[in-house]
Design an enzyme around this catalytic site. Structure first.
Site, PDB file in Angstrom:
ATOM      1  N   CYS A   1       0.788  -1.422  -0.182  1.00 18.46           N
ATOM      2  CA  CYS A   1      -0.392  -0.301  -0.115  1.00 18.46           C
ATOM      3  C   CYS A   1       1.013   1.033   0.107  1.00 18.46           C
ATOM      4  O   CYS A   1       0.424   2.445   0.176  1.00 18.46           O
ATOM      5  CB  CYS A   1      -0.853  -0.170   0.909  1.00 18.46           C
ATOM      6  SG  CYS A   1      -2.106  -1.306   1.009  1.00 18.46           S
TER       7      CYS A   1
ATOM      8  N   HIS B   1     -12.237  10.693  -7.793  1.00 17.69           N
ATOM      9  CA  HIS B   1     -11.167  11.132  -8.778  1.00 17.69           C
ATOM     10  C   HIS B   1      -9.895  11.825  -8.827  1.00 17.69           C
ATOM     11  O   HIS B   1      -9.470  12.489  -9.895  1.00 17.69           O
ATOM     12  CB  HIS B   1     -11.678  11.006 -10.335  1.00 17.69           C
ATOM     13  CG  HIS B   1     -12.860  10.347 -10.916  1.00 17.69           C
ATOM     14  ND1 HIS B   1     -13.615   9.617 -10.576  1.00 17.69           N
ATOM     15  CD2 HIS B   1     -13.029   9.555 -12.360  1.00 17.69           C
ATOM     16  CE1 HIS B   1     -13.893   8.704 -10.973  1.00 17.69           C
ATOM     17  NE2 HIS B   1     -12.789   8.161 -12.300  1.00 17.69           N
TER      18      HIS B   1
ATOM     19  N   GLU C   1     -13.520   0.470   1.689  1.00 19.44           N
ATOM     20  CA  GLU C   1     -12.558   0.608   0.922  1.00 19.44           C
ATOM     21  C   GLU C   1     -12.344  -0.368   0.250  1.00 19.44           C
ATOM     22  O   GLU C   1     -12.188  -0.220  -1.007  1.00 19.44           O
ATOM     23  CB  GLU C   1     -11.218   0.550   1.505  1.00 19.44           C
ATOM     24  CG  GLU C   1     -10.204   0.822   0.617  1.00 19.44           C
ATOM     25  CD  GLU C   1      -9.103   1.056   2.023  1.00 19.44           C
ATOM     26  OE1 GLU C   1      -8.245   1.641   1.994  1.00 19.44           O
ATOM     27  OE2 GLU C   1      -8.111  -0.489   1.621  1.00 19.44           O
TER      28      GLU C   1
END
Length: 145
Positions: free
Chosen positions: A37, A78, A127
């Protein structure tokens, strides 16, 4: 969006509203413990925001659903979450847990401006299909920290 049952918050308020929303965003967690990550990667986040109160505003709303969407979707959709310096500090990584708290803080700041004083009770943030976080401010705290 699929219908879900979210964890319930026990409260004594007369009104409770919940808003589901989603946004696509990328992030990286710049900490050695983050493993893969640490690389920039993206998610389609699903959020549920719970707001409660005893009074409605002059238009009959506890809080307008479109305002929640503007505060969260418009801001984060975005985008690269790490680029939001107005939200995340240098050591404030955009983990799911921190994101849930930051969403709470953004919404509660807006609620604090209203004369009828509704409260954000919880932010549920998914998530991935198998991973989510629930953020609830501790009772008796003003800003949830």
């Amino acid at each position: 969006m699929i219908q879900q049952i979210y964890p319930q918050v026990q409260h004594d308020y007369s009104y409770e509203l919940n808003k589901d929303l989603h946004f696509a965003a990328a992030h990286s967690i710049q900490h050695p413990d983050a493993g893969k990550c640490q690389q920039v990667h993206g998610h389609t986040y699903f959020a549920n925001v719970t707001i409660a109160g005893d009074e409605l505003d002059d238009s009959g709303f506890l809080f307008n659903f479109s305002t929640i969407k503007a505060l969260i979707h418009k801001k984060f959709d975005h985008t690269l979450l790490n680029d939001h310096a107005d939200v995340f500090g240098e050591d404030d990584f955009p983990t799911t847990e921190v994101m849930a708290r930051k969403i709470y803080e953004l919404i509660q700041q807006e609620l604090d401006q209203l004369p009828h004083q509704p409260k954000c009770l919880q932010v549920f943030l998914r998530e991935t299909p198998t991973s989510y976080c629930v953020y609830r401010p501790k009772r008796g705290t003003e800003n949830g920290k």
